[in-house]
Design an enzyme around this catalytic site. Structure first.
Site, PDB file in Angstrom:
ATOM      1  N   HIS A 149     -32.720 -12.911  -7.183  1.00  0.00           N
ATOM      2  CA  HIS A 149     -32.346 -12.172  -6.129  1.00  0.00           C
ATOM      3  C   HIS A 149     -31.697 -10.674  -6.541  1.00  0.00           C
ATOM      4  O   HIS A 149     -30.562 -11.289  -6.369  1.00  0.00           O
ATOM      5  CB  HIS A 149     -32.470 -13.424  -5.135  1.00  0.00           C
ATOM      6  CG  HIS A 149     -32.857 -12.364  -3.925  1.00  0.00           C
ATOM      7  ND1 HIS A 149     -33.730 -11.740  -3.870  1.00  0.00           N
ATOM      8  CD2 HIS A 149     -31.765 -12.083  -2.532  1.00  0.00           C
ATOM      9  CE1 HIS A 149     -33.595 -11.153  -2.088  1.00  0.00           C
ATOM     10  NE2 HIS A 149     -32.599 -11.550  -1.800  1.00  0.00           N
ATOM     11  N   HIS A 151     -31.156  -6.091  -4.566  1.00  0.00           N
ATOM     12  CA  HIS A 151     -31.916  -5.460  -3.801  1.00  0.00           C
ATOM     13  C   HIS A 151     -31.250  -4.603  -4.330  1.00  0.00           C
ATOM     14  O   HIS A 151     -29.774  -4.114  -4.309  1.00  0.00           O
ATOM     15  CB  HIS A 151     -31.413  -4.893  -2.742  1.00  0.00           C
ATOM     16  CG  HIS A 151     -32.045  -6.600  -1.965  1.00  0.00           C
ATOM     17  ND1 HIS A 151     -33.912  -6.453  -1.700  1.00  0.00           N
ATOM     18  CD2 HIS A 151     -32.233  -8.113  -1.553  1.00  0.00           C
ATOM     19  CE1 HIS A 151     -34.293  -7.660  -1.179  1.00  0.00           C
ATOM     20  NE2 HIS A 151     -33.026  -8.644  -1.067  1.00  0.00           N
ATOM     21  N   ARG A 172     -27.329  -4.133   7.707  1.00  0.00           N
ATOM     22  CA  ARG A 172     -28.160  -4.212   7.813  1.00  0.00           C
ATOM     23  C   ARG A 172     -28.338  -2.581   8.743  1.00  0.00           C
ATOM     24  O   ARG A 172     -28.934  -2.152   7.637  1.00  0.00           O
ATOM     25  CB  ARG A 172     -29.450  -4.967   8.709  1.00  0.00           C
ATOM     26  CG  ARG A 172     -30.883  -4.868   7.995  1.00  0.00           C
ATOM     27  CD  ARG A 172     -31.531  -5.574   9.006  1.00  0.00           C
ATOM     28  NE  ARG A 172     -31.960  -5.042  10.470  1.00  0.00           N
ATOM     29  CZ  ARG A 172     -33.046  -5.591  10.730  1.00  0.00           C
ATOM     30  NH1 ARG A 172     -34.105  -5.957  10.088  1.00  0.00           N
ATOM     31  NH2 ARG A 172     -33.454  -5.220  12.099  1.00  0.00           N
ATOM     32  N   TYR A 211     -38.723  -3.676  -1.717  1.00  0.00           N
ATOM     33  CA  TYR A 211     -39.548  -3.048  -0.768  1.00  0.00           C
ATOM     34  C   TYR A 211     -39.689  -1.499  -0.324  1.00  0.00           C
ATOM     35  O   TYR A 211     -39.989  -1.107   1.256  1.00  0.00           O
ATOM     36  CB  TYR A 211     -39.267  -3.482   0.795  1.00  0.00           C
ATOM     37  CG  TYR A 211     -37.791  -4.211   1.032  1.00  0.00           C
ATOM     38  CD1 TYR A 211     -36.964  -2.800   1.796  1.00  0.00           C
ATOM     39  CD2 TYR A 211     -36.881  -5.601   0.461  1.00  0.00           C
ATOM     40  CE1 TYR A 211     -35.545  -3.022   2.097  1.00  0.00           C
ATOM     41  CE2 TYR A 211     -35.798  -5.538   0.828  1.00  0.00           C
ATOM     42  CZ  TYR A 211     -34.989  -4.439   1.775  1.00  0.00           C
ATOM     43  OH  TYR A 211     -33.669  -4.232   1.435  1.00  0.00           O
ATOM     44  N   HIS A 294     -41.468 -10.070   3.314  1.00  0.00           N
ATOM     45  CA  HIS A 294     -40.078 -10.284   3.144  1.00  0.00           C
ATOM     46  C   HIS A 294     -39.464 -11.295   3.844  1.00  0.00           C
ATOM     47  O   HIS A 294     -38.626 -11.816   3.737  1.00  0.00           O
ATOM     48  CB  HIS A 294     -39.801  -8.866   3.964  1.00  0.00           C
ATOM     49  CG  HIS A 294     -38.544  -8.388   4.465  1.00  0.00           C
ATOM     50  ND1 HIS A 294     -37.963  -8.926   5.416  1.00  0.00           N
ATOM     51  CD2 HIS A 294     -37.780  -8.021   3.694  1.00  0.00           C
ATOM     52  CE1 HIS A 294     -36.565  -8.779   5.447  1.00  0.00           C
ATOM     53  NE2 HIS A 294     -36.493  -7.893   3.967  1.00  0.00           N
ATOM     54  N   HIS A 319     -37.581 -13.822   2.118  1.00  0.00           N
ATOM     55  CA  HIS A 319     -36.638 -14.400   2.464  1.00  0.00           C
ATOM     56  C   HIS A 319     -36.755 -15.806   3.587  1.00  0.00           C
ATOM     57  O   HIS A 319     -37.775 -15.411   4.246  1.00  0.00           O
ATOM     58  CB  HIS A 319     -36.148 -12.988   3.065  1.00  0.00           C
ATOM     59  CG  HIS A 319     -35.637 -12.252   2.415  1.00  0.00           C
ATOM     60  ND1 HIS A 319     -35.839 -10.467   2.509  1.00  0.00           N
ATOM     61  CD2 HIS A 319     -34.343 -12.269   0.773  1.00  0.00           C
ATOM     62  CE1 HIS A 319     -35.168 -10.010   1.209  1.00  0.00           C
ATOM     63  NE2 HIS A 319     -34.590 -10.950   1.409  1.00  0.00           N
ATOM     64  N   GLU A 322     -32.245 -16.902   6.718  1.00  0.00           N
ATOM     65  CA  GLU A 322     -30.634 -16.882   5.774  1.00  0.00           C
ATOM     66  C   GLU A 322     -30.024 -16.838   7.707  1.00  0.00           C
ATOM     67  O   GLU A 322     -28.834 -16.244   7.016  1.00  0.00           O
ATOM     68  CB  GLU A 322     -30.701 -15.276   5.934  1.00  0.00           C
ATOM     69  CG  GLU A 322     -29.781 -15.087   5.368  1.00  0.00           C
ATOM     70  CD  GLU A 322     -30.094 -13.491   3.974  1.00  0.00           C
ATOM     71  OE1 GLU A 322     -31.191 -12.526   4.404  1.00  0.00           O
ATOM     72  OE2 GLU A 322     -28.773 -12.370   4.106  1.00  0.00           O
ATOM     73  N   HIS A 356     -32.085 -18.219   0.481  1.00  0.00           N
ATOM     74  CA  HIS A 356     -31.465 -18.149   1.274  1.00  0.00           C
ATOM     75  C   HIS A 356     -31.963 -19.754   1.966  1.00  0.00           C
ATOM     76  O   HIS A 356     -30.859 -20.481   1.492  1.00  0.00           O
ATOM     77  CB  HIS A 356     -31.444 -17.119   2.404  1.00  0.00           C
ATOM     78  CG  HIS A 356     -30.576 -16.018   1.647  1.00  0.00           C
ATOM     79  ND1 HIS A 356     -29.904 -15.721   1.499  1.00  0.00           N
ATOM     80  CD2 HIS A 356     -31.611 -14.957   1.894  1.00  0.00           C
ATOM     81  CE1 HIS A 356     -29.754 -14.214   0.850  1.00  0.00           C
ATOM     82  NE2 HIS A 356     -30.627 -13.741   1.218  1.00  0.00           N
ATOM     83  N   ASP A 407     -27.938 -10.681  -5.243  1.00  0.00           N
ATOM     84  CA  ASP A 407     -28.896 -10.234  -3.854  1.00  0.00           C
ATOM     85  C   ASP A 407     -28.057  -8.936  -3.702  1.00  0.00           C
ATOM     86  O   ASP A 407     -29.046  -7.504  -4.175  1.00  0.00           O
ATOM     87  CB  ASP A 407     -28.737 -11.100  -3.162  1.00  0.00           C
ATOM     88  CG  ASP A 407     -29.340 -11.128  -1.483  1.00  0.00           C
ATOM     89  OD1 ASP A 407     -29.776  -9.654  -1.272  1.00  0.00           O
ATOM     90  OD2 ASP A 407     -28.828 -11.573   0.081  1.00  0.00           O
TER      91      ASP A 407
HETATM   92 ZN   LIG Z   1     -32.212 -10.300  -0.192  1.00  0.00          ZN
END
Ligand SMILES: [Zn+2]
Length: 591
Positions: A149, A151, A172, A211, A294, A319, A322, A356, A407
Site C-alpha cells: 500500500h 501513495h 488530509r 487516485y 477509495h 480503504h 480507518e 487498514h 502508505d
Molecule cells: Zn491509503
C-alpha cells in the site's frame, strides 16, 4: 520533460483492449532477465564466524507463544521441492551462494541458488563447497519484500506534517495541498525517487493506490492516463515491479457530496468513466493493472456494486474503516458498517484487500475472514495519523491473509512495518508473542505479493521470481541477533544487496542506476512542497563535536560527498525562537 507531453512517461504503447473494462494482464516472460550475470562488486562476504549457529531448513523460527493456527486462511502455494541444479544448456545461468538464506519459514545454511532468466532454477541448502563461479551473497538472503500500500506523493509530507495537533482529517488537508501541486512530470520525478528509496529498503514490488488522475481543474490530460503512466515508468526505471491500483473516487462524503477543490482531479464521473479510462492502460512486463475503490466515503453504494461486478478476479484494494467517523457516517446513511456495505455489494473476496481495517466489530471480522478478504496493515502510518489499533491477530485467525504497506511513507522500512504488526498487537492485547517471526516475514513477502497479483514471487523457491534481499548481520542494529528473528532487529539501512527479477538494483547499499537517492528525493520534493521551511537539504551541515566553546562545521555539497569548506569560530548563542540571531550567518550551527 514537457508537462504538455505526458506521453513521455508512457511505459508502454497505447493499446485498446476491447470491451473488457478491467483485465489483469498476464505476465509474459520478463525481458529484463536476459543480461549476463552481474558481479556483486566489492560487497564483503559476511563473517560466518560471527553468526550464531542456526537450525536447518526444516526448523521453524522460534516463537515465544505458539499462536493459534490459521486454518481458514487460504494456504500459500506449496514451496516447490528443492532440487539440485540441472541447468538447460544455452540458458543464462547465474549462481549464488548464500551462507544463510530464508527458505520457506526458516533460515537454511550454505544455500546454492541458481537463477535462469530471472527465476530461481534451483535452491539447494547444505552446499558447503559451492562451484567457483557462484557469487557469494552477503549476510542473510531473504525473499523480495512487497509494499502492498503506497501513495507515492505522500512522501513529500514526511518531516513536515508530523508536528502539531490535529487529526487524520487535518493531515488530509495538508496532503491535498501537495496533491494540488503535481503534474505528470513532477509526479514521475517524485515516484521515481520514492520507489528508489523503497528499493534501498528491499522492496521489489509496490502496490500504488493511485487516485491522482486528472489536472488540477479536474480536466483530463491529453493522455487520460498520464499520471498513472508516470508511476509505471518510475517503477520501471528503478527496477521494481508495480501493481497500479487505479482508484475509483467519485464523491467527497458518504452522503454523496460532490468532489471539491483538489479532490476534483480524483474523479472520473462514474464507474463507466473510470472503466473506460483504465481500459486503455496496458501493463508492461514489470507491471500489473489492478483496481481500487477509495472508500465508502468516495463511492456511492449503487456504484460499489457496479464496480464489484467489473473487477472480480482482479487485485482490488479498498480503504476500510480507518476512521471512526467513516463508520458513523456509513451507519447514518446506509444503516450498516462499511464492511457490511461492501459485503452486501459484492466487494469482498480473495481478490480484495482491505487496507487498514482498524475499527471493526466481530461481525465485520467474520465477514472479512469468511470471504478470505486480505487485510493490509500500515502500522507506521496508522500510528502517525493516530488512527487506532486494528485487530490484526483476530483477523488472521478469522481467515484474512495479512500484508503490509508503508502508505504515507512516514517511514519506508518493511521490517519496521512487520515487527510493528506484532508490537501493536502487544499494545492492544497486553500480551506478547501474537505473531511468530515467520508469519511476519510472510506478511512482508509472499502475502504482499499475492495481494498485488504476483503469486509467483515472495519466496526463495524453484520457479519463483528471483528476488533476493541481503541483510547485513554485522551492523550496530543486527550484530548478535539470531537470523531467525532478524525481522525484530533489522532496518532498511542494513540492506546491502537487492536483486529483483534476477537483476541487481541495489549493491553495497546504493541504487545502481539512480545513485544518490537522497538527492533525488530532495530535488523531487522541493518543487511540490508546501512547507515554508528553507530547502535545508540543499546545503547539508554536519556538526563536529566542539572543543570548549568552539564549534566546527563542514558543508557538504549534495551528492558530492566532498567537503566544500570549513568554519571555526566562537559559539553563538541561538535565540530561544530557534531562528537566526541578527547578523548570524545563515549557516546555522545546531548547538
Ligand atoms: Zn491509503
Amino acid at each position: 520533460m514537457n508537462s504538455r507531453d505526458p506521453n513521455a512517461h508512457r511505459a508502454t504503447p497505447h493499446s485498446k483492449r476491447g470491451a473488457t473494462p478491467i483485465t489483469l494482464g498476464t505476465t509474459p516472460p520478463d525481458k529484463r532477465d536476459t543480461t549476463p550475470p552481474v558481479a556483486l562488486g566489492a560487497t564483503p562476504p559476511s563473517k560466518r564466524g560471527a553468526t550464531p549457529p542456526v537450525q536447518g531448513a526444516t526448523s521453524r523460527a522460534a516463537r515465544s507463544t505458539p499462536p493459534a493456527g490459521n486454518p481458514r486462511v487460504t494456504p500459500a502455494p506449496p514451496t516447490p521441492t528443492i532440487r539440485d541444479a540441472t541447468s538447460p544448456t544455452g540458458r543464462n545461468v547465474t549462481s549464488y551462494h548464500a551462507p544463510l538464506a530464508w527458505i520457506g519459514d526458516a533460515v537454511a545454511e550454505d544455500v546454492l541458488i541458481e537463477v535462469i532468466d530471472g527465476r530461481f532454477a534451483s535452491v539447494t541448502p547444505g552446499v558447503a563447497r559451492p562451484p567457483a563461479n557462484a557469487q557469494r551473497l552477503p549476510g542473510l538472503a531473504m525473499p523480495g519484500l512487497a509494499n502492498a500500500h503506497s501513495h507515492a506523493f505522500h512522501r513529500a509530507l514526511r518531516g513536515q506534517a508530523e508536528q502539531g495537533h490535529g487529526t487524520f482529517w487535518t493531515w488530509r488537508q495538508q496532503m491535498y495541498e501537495v496533491a494540488a501541486q503535481l503534474n505528470p512530470d513532477s509526479y514521475f520525478a517524485l515516484a521515481r525517487a520514492v520507489y528508489a528509496e523503497m528499493a534501498l529498503a528491499g522492496v521489489t514490488c509496490v502496490g500504488e493506490f493511485h487516485y491522482l488522475h486528472h489536472d488540477a481543474d479536474g480536466q483530463r490530460y491529453g493522455e487520460p492516463n498520464a499520471m498513472g503512466l508516470a508511476l509505471l515508468a518510475a517503477a520501471q526505471e528503478v527496477g521494481i515491479r508495480i501493481t497500479l491500483l487505479d482508484t475509483l473516487y467519485l464523491t467527497s462524503s458518504v452522503e454523496g457530496a460532490p468532489l471539491e477543490g483538489p479532490q476534483r482531479r480524483f474523479g472520473d464521473g462514474d464507474v463507466d468513466g473510470w472503466s473506460a479510462r483504465v481500459a486503455d492502460l496496458r501493463a508492461d512486463v514489470h507491471a500489473k493493472i489492478g483496481a481500487a475503490l477509495h472508500s465508502v466515503r468516495a463511492v456511492p453504494a449503487e456504484q460499489i456494486a457496479a464496480f464489484a461486478s467489473r473487477v472480480e478476479g482482479t487485485p482490488t484494494h479498498v480503504h476500510l474503516s480507518e476512521q471512526r467517523a467513516e463508520n458513523e457516517a456509513c451507519r447514518r446513511v446506509h444503516g450498516c458498517s462499511p464492511t457490511a456495505l461492501l459485503a452486501d455489494r459484492g466487494l469482498l473476496g480473495p481478490w480484495v484487500t482491505a487496507v487498514h481495517a482498524t475499527h471493526l466489530d466481530d461481525t465485520d471480522r467474520g465477514e472479512l475472514g469468511d470471504s478470505n478478504t486480505a487485510v493490509c496493515f500500515c502500522p507506521t502510518t496508522e500510528r502517525d495519523l493516530a488512527d487506532g489499533l486494528g485487530p490484526a491477530r483476530p483477523l488472521f485467525d478469522a481467515g484474512s491473509p495479512l500484508c503490509l504497506g508503508s502508505d504515507s511513507h512516514a517511514v519506508i522500512d518493511l521490517f519496521e512495518e512487520a515487527r510493528t504488526l506484532e508490537l501493536h498487537e502487544r499494545l492492544r492485547t497486553e500480551r506478547r508473542g501474537n505473531f511468530a517471526a515467520d508469519e511476519l516475514v510472510d506478511a512482508a513477502t509472499v502475502r504482499g505479493h499475492a495481494a498485488l497479483g504476483w503469486n509467483d514471487a515472495g519466496r526463495i523457491a524453484v520457479g519463483s521470481r528471483a528476488d533476493l534481499v541481503c541483510v547485513a548481520l554485522d551492523t550496530p542494529r543486527t550484530a548478535g541477533c539470531s537470523p531467525d528473528a532478524i525481522v525484530f532487529a533489522a532496518g532498511a539501512p542494513d540492506i546491502r544487496l537487492v536483486i529483483a527479477d534476477g537483476q541487481v538494483i541495489v549493491r553495497d547499499g546504493e541504487h545502481v542506476t539512480i545513485g544518490d537517492v537522497g538527492d533525488a528525493l530532495r530535488r523531487a520534493i522541493w518543487p511540490v512542497s508546501t512547507s515554508r521551511a528553507p530547502d535545508a537539504g540543499a546545503r547539508a551541515t554536519r556538526v563536529i563535536p566542539a572543543l570548549d566553546n568552539e564549534v566546527t562545521t563542514e558543508e557538504i555539497e549534495p551528492g558530492s560527498g566532498e567537503r566544500r569548506s570549513g568554519e571555526r569560530g566562537p559559539r553563538k548563542r541561538r535565540p530561544k525562537s530557534g531562528g537566526s540571531a541578527p547578523g548570524e550567518p545563515t549557516r546555522a550551527v545546531k548547538p
